[in-house]
Design a protein around this motif. Structure first.
Motif, PDB file in Angstrom:
ATOM      1  N   GLY A 345       0.789  -1.223   0.000  1.00 24.62           N
ATOM      2  CA  GLY A 345       0.000   0.000   0.000  1.00 24.62           C
ATOM      3  C   GLY A 345       0.819   1.270   0.000  1.00 24.62           C
ATOM      4  O   GLY A 345       0.270   2.373  -0.142  1.00 24.62           O
ATOM      5  N   THR A 346       2.138   1.158   0.138  1.00 31.16           N
ATOM      6  CA  THR A 346       3.025   2.321   0.157  1.00 31.16           C
ATOM      7  C   THR A 346       4.208   2.051  -0.750  1.00 31.16           C
ATOM      8  O   THR A 346       4.818   0.974  -0.673  1.00 31.16           O
ATOM      9  N   ALA A 347       4.539   3.011  -1.594  1.00 35.34           N
ATOM     10  CA  ALA A 347       5.677   2.852  -2.491  1.00 35.34           C
ATOM     11  C   ALA A 347       6.984   2.754  -1.707  1.00 35.34           C
ATOM     12  O   ALA A 347       7.101   3.258  -0.585  1.00 35.34           O
ATOM     13  N   PHE A 348       7.956   2.087  -2.304  1.00 34.16           N
ATOM     14  CA  PHE A 348       9.290   1.936  -1.731  1.00 34.16           C
ATOM     15  C   PHE A 348       9.250   1.228  -0.379  1.00 34.16           C
ATOM     16  O   PHE A 348       9.993   1.556   0.536  1.00 34.16           O
ATOM     17  N   ARG A 349       8.359   0.256  -0.280  1.00 33.00           N
ATOM     18  CA  ARG A 349       8.304  -0.668   0.848  1.00 33.00           C
ATOM     19  C   ARG A 349       8.378  -2.069   0.261  1.00 33.00           C
ATOM     20  O   ARG A 349       7.561  -2.444  -0.567  1.00 33.00           O
ATOM     21  N   TRP A 350       9.350  -2.851   0.719  1.00 29.04           N
ATOM     22  CA  TRP A 350       9.682  -4.119   0.072  1.00 29.04           C
ATOM     23  C   TRP A 350       9.226  -5.304   0.905  1.00 29.04           C
ATOM     24  O   TRP A 350       9.214  -5.256   2.145  1.00 29.04           O
ATOM     25  N   THR A 351       8.861  -6.393   0.233  1.00 30.08           N
ATOM     26  CA  THR A 351       8.582  -7.673   0.873  1.00 30.08           C
ATOM     27  C   THR A 351       9.623  -8.692   0.424  1.00 30.08           C
ATOM     28  O   THR A 351       9.825  -8.896  -0.776  1.00 30.08           O
ATOM     29  N   HIS A 374      13.657  -3.814   6.552  1.00 30.47           N
ATOM     30  CA  HIS A 374      14.550  -2.720   6.938  1.00 30.47           C
ATOM     31  C   HIS A 374      13.932  -1.813   7.986  1.00 30.47           C
ATOM     32  O   HIS A 374      14.647  -1.015   8.600  1.00 30.47           O
ATOM     33  N   ILE A 375      12.615  -1.890   8.160  1.00 31.87           N
ATOM     34  CA  ILE A 375      11.918  -1.020   9.121  1.00 31.87           C
ATOM     35  C   ILE A 375      10.862  -1.836   9.874  1.00 31.87           C
ATOM     36  O   ILE A 375       9.691  -1.831   9.516  1.00 31.87           O
ATOM     37  N   GLY A 376      11.295  -2.537  10.908  1.00 32.31           N
ATOM     38  CA  GLY A 376      10.356  -3.289  11.737  1.00 32.31           C
ATOM     39  C   GLY A 376       9.792  -4.509  11.068  1.00 32.31           C
ATOM     40  O   GLY A 376       8.570  -4.703  11.037  1.00 32.31           O
ATOM     41  N   GLY A 377      10.630  -5.373  10.535  1.00 31.99           N
ATOM     42  CA  GLY A 377      10.209  -6.505   9.723  1.00 31.99           C
ATOM     43  C   GLY A 377       9.133  -7.375  10.357  1.00 31.99           C
ATOM     44  O   GLY A 377       9.219  -7.758  11.527  1.00 31.99           O
ATOM     45  N   VAL A 378       8.118  -7.695   9.564  1.00 26.21           N
ATOM     46  CA  VAL A 378       6.990  -8.516   9.999  1.00 26.21           C
ATOM     47  C   VAL A 378       7.038  -9.841   9.242  1.00 26.21           C
ATOM     48  O   VAL A 378       7.068  -9.858   8.007  1.00 26.21           O
ATOM     49  N   ALA A 379       7.040 -10.959   9.981  1.00 21.55           N
ATOM     50  CA  ALA A 379       6.981 -12.280   9.352  1.00 21.55           C
ATOM     51  C   ALA A 379       5.544 -12.554   8.928  1.00 21.55           C
ATOM     52  O   ALA A 379       4.609 -12.401   9.721  1.00 21.55           O
ATOM     53  N   GLU A 380       5.368 -12.961   7.664  1.00 25.21           N
ATOM     54  CA  GLU A 380       4.038 -13.251   7.145  1.00 25.21           C
ATOM     55  C   GLU A 380       4.050 -14.597   6.422  1.00 25.21           C
ATOM     56  O   GLU A 380       5.040 -14.958   5.776  1.00 25.21           O
ATOM     57  N   PHE A 381       2.919 -15.320   6.518  1.00 25.76           N
ATOM     58  CA  PHE A 381       2.780 -16.620   5.890  1.00 25.76           C
ATOM     59  C   PHE A 381       1.549 -16.593   4.985  1.00 25.76           C
ATOM     60  O   PHE A 381       0.477 -16.142   5.394  1.00 25.76           O
ATOM     61  N   TYR A 382       1.724 -17.083   3.741  1.00 29.46           N
ATOM     62  CA  TYR A 382       0.670 -17.028   2.722  1.00 29.46           C
ATOM     63  C   TYR A 382       0.354 -18.425   2.204  1.00 29.46           C
ATOM     64  O   TYR A 382       1.243 -19.279   2.097  1.00 29.46           O
ATOM     65  N   ARG A 383      -0.929 -18.610   1.837  1.00 34.48           N
ATOM     66  CA  ARG A 383      -1.363 -19.830   1.153  1.00 34.48           C
ATOM     67  C   ARG A 383      -2.048 -19.471  -0.156  1.00 34.48           C
ATOM     68  O   ARG A 383      -2.626 -18.382  -0.292  1.00 34.48           O
ATOM     69  N   LEU A 384      -2.000 -20.414  -1.094  1.00 34.65           N
ATOM     70  CA  LEU A 384      -2.743 -20.273  -2.336  1.00 34.65           C
ATOM     71  C   LEU A 384      -4.192 -20.686  -2.107  1.00 34.65           C
ATOM     72  O   LEU A 384      -4.463 -21.755  -1.535  1.00 34.65           O
ATOM     73  N   GLY A 398      10.050  -7.355  14.367  1.00 33.54           N
ATOM     74  CA  GLY A 398      11.214  -6.559  13.997  1.00 33.54           C
ATOM     75  C   GLY A 398      12.308  -7.388  13.360  1.00 33.54           C
ATOM     76  O   GLY A 398      13.499  -7.122  13.573  1.00 33.54           O
ATOM     77  N   TYR A 399      11.946  -8.388  12.565  1.00 34.30           N
ATOM     78  CA  TYR A 399      12.928  -9.301  11.990  1.00 34.30           C
ATOM     79  C   TYR A 399      13.669  -8.645  10.826  1.00 34.30           C
ATOM     80  O   TYR A 399      13.069  -7.954   9.998  1.00 34.30           O
ATOM     81  N   SER A 400      14.967  -8.886  10.761  1.00 32.81           N
ATOM     82  CA  SER A 400      15.822  -8.203   9.787  1.00 32.81           C
ATOM     83  C   SER A 400      16.490  -9.231   8.887  1.00 32.81           C
ATOM     84  O   SER A 400      17.642  -9.616   9.106  1.00 32.81           O
ATOM     85  N   SER A 401      15.771  -9.664   7.855  1.00 35.39           N
ATOM     86  CA  SER A 401      16.277 -10.706   6.964  1.00 35.39           C
ATOM     87  C   SER A 401      17.136 -10.163   5.829  1.00 35.39           C
ATOM     88  O   SER A 401      17.606 -10.941   4.998  1.00 35.39           O
TER      89      SER A 401
END
Length: 489
Positions: A345-351, A374-384, A398-401
């Motif tokens: 929803g915001t430009a220049f924000r990466w997944t 890079h800014i408060g990393g959130v772990a997310e899990f997706y299914r098809l 706050g994960y920093s991968s």
């Protein structure tokens, strides 16, 4: 390492001095002179055998480890002579998932079982690769930002030896190294962008990658008496992924229309190319909309939907909605987008897409990602689900991968690291001084254990799966900023 007489004598002499803790001040001058003369004599005898690459010298290392010399020679083997391969991204497919089981997270292995000081060989570590040695154990190669590398061969009892490897400064600045171990135990490094790199990794056909002056390239593929040439506009740093059917995948058509610069430069990609190798079929191209880009260096290949065919998973970004995830199918009529997630929803924000694995509580296949690492990393899990990528769980920790501006995309991995039958996502903490294991539980994701590193993580996470029963045993490694190689086995 090559050396001539006096250089080799100096090398062996300095090594033996270090192994004996240096010169002792308490020694008398006469005793010191005798000791020095004896060491010099031994060094000269050893130096006489240095017409060929020198045998590696055991790293004195830690007192609880046996300093046993393992013989290793440098050389990239020809395709048919390859015994094992190690990638910074775990698999040739780019899917950072290790099969097998490990023993991490237990009281016995919460600290690394092998610790090797590498700072005297590599000033600034950047990459770590690992592969199985044909005579047992594993080979670990630490590569620095200047191209210098050191290879360690370790056994399960902690024994080890090392060999030094020098490369030109730019060798691995744009592409991660790939470790290749030969059937005779030789150790080599290559990349998918090297002239003969793909030829080594895919021995079923002769493949050459020839870059032009702008860094774009031609893939020349020869099968028997037939050959074909395919142009790929993937300069300067796209990495080829290899499918289970030997199809090559690469991001294509470089563009600067989305100047985020999170991954080394402001160059991104407007397309992805699939290049069949085994059957000689023509290449196919999936072109994005004019305002979209693939934001990454390579996609993930994984059988996400369980139909026996790999899908292509990538992060697509634009100036309107920022990053979103897409799943691509490659069929007889070419590639098509099969599913997408909602954008940030915001430009220049990466997944950061990490791995596809059976993370679900009942073994369901899920895609694990870190949103905004890079800014408060959130772990997310997706299914098809019905043509959509649906988020089923998340955890704000706050994960920093990933380090902003780095081409190292491999600091997080997945696997059953603690051997409990469940797959964990192992990801660096905010300050990267520890590795946190995340596990899916019901509709949630939770932290289950943590590995402390003692210093910030400097490289990718690397590993091997050693034969051990029906599942194989996961051995994991990492290098810290203070120059220590940590191995959990």
């Amino acid at each position: 390492m090559q050396c001539a007489g006096s250089q080799c004598a100096h090398y062996y002499l300095s090594t033996m001095m270090k192994a004996n803790g240096g010169w002792h001040r308490a020694a008398t001058p006469r005793r010191a002179r005798l000791l020095k003369l004896a060491l010099v004599a031994i060094a000269l005898i050893l130096a006489a055998a240095c017409g060929a690459p020198a045998a590696p010298v055991a790293d004195p290392g830690r007192p609880n480890l046996d300093a046993v010399v393992y013989s290793m020679d440098y050389g990239v083997p020809d395709g048919p002579e390859v015994y094992s391969i190690g990638y910074t991204y775990a698999n040739a497919s780019g899917n950072r998932y290790f099969s097998g089981t490990g023993g991490l997270g237990t009281d016995e292995l919460s600290s690394a079982s092998v610790r090797i000081e590498v700072s005297r060989f590599v000033d600034i570590p950047m990459w770590l690769t690992a592969a199985i040695h044909p005579d047992g154990g594993a080979v670990w190669v630490v590569t620095g930002v200047d191209g210098k590398s050191v290879a360690f061969r370790t056994g399960l009892a902690g024994r080890r030896g090392h060999i030094l490897i020098d490369f030109p400064l730019e060798t691995f600045s744009l592409s991660p190294p790939i470790l290749v171990i030969g059937k005779s135990g030789q150790v080599g490094l290559t990349t998918t962008r090297a002239v003969d790199g793909l030829d080594t990794l895919l021995p079923g056909a002769r493949i050459e990658f020839i870059e032009d002056g702008a860094g774009n390239g031609n893939l020349r593929i020869t099968r028997g008496d037939a050959s074909s040439t395919i142009s790929v506009r993937n300069a300067p740093d796209a990495t080829f992924m290899i499918g289970s059917d030997s199809t090559l995948y690469s991001y294509d058509i470089s563009t600067d229309r989305y100047p985020h610069g999170a991954i080394g430069d402001q160059n991104e990609w407007g397309a992805v190319t699939a290049i069949p190798v085994a059957d000689g079929a023509g290449a196919s191209l999936l072109l994005l909309n004019d305002d979209d880009v693939f934001e990454g260096l390579y996609p993930i290949l994984a059988d996400f939907d369980g139909d026996g065919v790999e899908e292509i998973i990538g992060t697509v970004s634009n100036r309107t909605g920022g990053a979103r995830l897409i799943v691509i199918e490659n069929g007889k009529t070419g590639m098509r987008i099969a599913a997408e997630s909602e954008p940030i929803g915001t430009a220049f924000r990466w997944t950061h897409q990490v791995a596809v694995a059976p993370f679900g509580p009942n073994g369901e296949m899920e895609l694990a990602t870190i949103r905004t690492p890079h800014i408060g990393g959130v772990a997310e899990f997706y299914r098809l689900s019905d043509g959509k990528l649906e988020r089923v769980a998340s955890l704000s920790g706050g994960y920093s991968s990933h380090v902003n501006g780095s081409r190292n995309l491999d600091m997080a991995v997945a696997g059953d690291f603690d051997g409990d039958g469940n797959v964990e996502l192992l990801v660096p903490s905010r300050n990267r001084q520890s590795l946190v294991a995340l596990r899916r539980s019901g509709e949630l994701a939770e932290e289950v254990w943590e590995l402390w590193l003692g210093s910030p993580l400097a490289t990718n996470l690397a590993g091997v799966v050693l034969p051990d029963g029906s599942d194989g045993r996961i051995i994991l490694g990492a290098v810290t900023r203070d120059g220590e190689l940590l191995i959990w086995q």
